[in-house]
Design an enzyme around this catalytic site. Structure first.
Site, short mmCIF file in Angstrom:
data_model
loop_
_atom_site.label_atom_id
_atom_site.label_comp_id
_atom_site.label_asym_id
_atom_site.label_seq_id
_atom_site.Cartn_x
_atom_site.Cartn_y
_atom_site.Cartn_z
N ASP A 1 0.88 -1.16 0.00
CA ASP A 1 0.00 0.00 0.00
C ASP A 1 0.92 1.21 0.00
O ASP A 1 1.87 1.28 0.79
CB ASP A 1 -0.84 0.04 1.27
CG ASP A 1 -2.04 -0.89 1.25
OD1 ASP A 1 -2.16 -1.69 0.30
OD2 ASP A 1 -2.84 -0.84 2.21
N HIS B 1 5.12 -7.26 -0.08
CA HIS B 1 4.81 -8.54 -0.71
C HIS B 1 5.48 -8.60 -2.09
O HIS B 1 5.93 -7.59 -2.62
CB HIS B 1 3.30 -8.70 -0.85
CG HIS B 1 2.57 -8.68 0.47
ND1 HIS B 1 1.88 -9.76 0.96
CD2 HIS B 1 2.43 -7.69 1.41
CE1 HIS B 1 1.35 -9.46 2.14
NE2 HIS B 1 1.66 -8.20 2.43
N SER C 1 8.37 4.28 4.44
CA SER C 1 9.59 4.35 3.65
C SER C 1 9.26 4.27 2.17
O SER C 1 8.22 4.73 1.74
CB SER C 1 10.56 3.25 4.08
OG SER C 1 11.85 3.53 3.58
#
Length: 262
Positions: free
Chosen positions: A86, A142, A226
């Site tokens: 996300d 992921h 980040s």
């Protein structure tokens, strides 16, 4: 002058001791006091969290929270590349034959980013994509595709911020910050997933240790907001045309298509 002053301030405050103190605080029960304020200020979507806000005992637990089952779906098209996180889509473009690319008026070296010429050469003429994670985002990372993990390595020590000021005044934060890199061979073509540490909190925890990885499989997590950089070989992908800088992305959303090779 502003660039010099900015870098000086970062160097004076961004040491091991400061990072240690902040990390210890985030992992302490004392940090739970500010969790409600943190969630409010950063507008964290509590409906998606695996647990209720009061169940997180430390800021670290909140930073690294999981999502409820079924809150994200992974695009199942065999040719799709999906967002590994996300985040906010920052930029994409070509990697020059000189193994560099430009973002926000700053030139980045793939050789610096990956640590040597041999690794960088794979991506000459390829494509880069950059996704920024704010403190409000889900911080787990992921895999954007399926394949065999060929290499895992860590580079860099300190980290400049990866916000707008850091990108403008910092020392090439995407290629110089503390970073953890995973390279994946997918049907004979390489992709590098570069996980870039944030200022003060360099911690990037790797969760995936197997030799193969499936699209959408959890690989690591940041302990704070980040940036992720994706590097693809030449003629490997075509970026989804609708993607715009500043656009919110969700884990599993299609961001590119694998090109067919005869």
């Amino acid at each position: 002058m502003r660039r010099t002053l900015y870098r000086l301030m970062i160097e004076l405050t961004n040491g091991r001791f400061t990072s240690y103190i902040l990390r210890k605080f985030a992992q302490s029960r004392l940090s739970s006091i500010i969790i409600p304020s943190y969630a409010k200020v950063f507008q964290i979507n509590q409906d998606e969290m695996e647990k209720g806000l009061k169940e997180y005992r430390t800021l670290h637990e909140l930073f690294t929270r999981k999502l409820k089952e079924g809150k994200r779906s992974i695009d199942t098209d065999a040719s799709s590349i999906v967002s590994p996180v996300d985040g906010v889509f920052a930029d994409y473009g070509p990697i020059e034959d000189a193994k560099t690319f430009d973002i926000k008026g700053k030139r980045y070296s793939i050789v610096d980013m990956l640590g040597n010429e041999e690794r960088a050469q794979r991506y000459a003429g390829g494509t880069y994509m950059v996704i920024y994670l704010s403190p409000s985002h889900y911080h787990r990372i992921h895999s954007p595709l399926s394949g065999s993990v060929t290499e895992r390595f860590v580079l860099g020590r300190k980290s400049y911020p990866v916000n707008a000021a850091g990108m403008e005044y910092g020392k090439e934060p995407l290629s110089k910050n503390y970073r953890s890199v995973t390279e994946v061979n997918s049907d004979g073509e390489h992709m590098a997933l570069v996980k870039v540490g944030a200022m003060f909190v360099n911690s990037i925890e790797l969760l995936h240790e197997r030799d193969t990885v499936q699209k959408g499989e959890e690989m690591a997590y940041f302990t704070f907001g980040s940036t992720v950089v994706l590097l693809f070989e030449k003629d490997m992908i075509e970026v989804v045309q609708e993607l715009k800088s500043g656009q919110e992305l969700r884990l599993g959303e299609k961001i590119a298509t694998r090109l067919a090779h005869k």
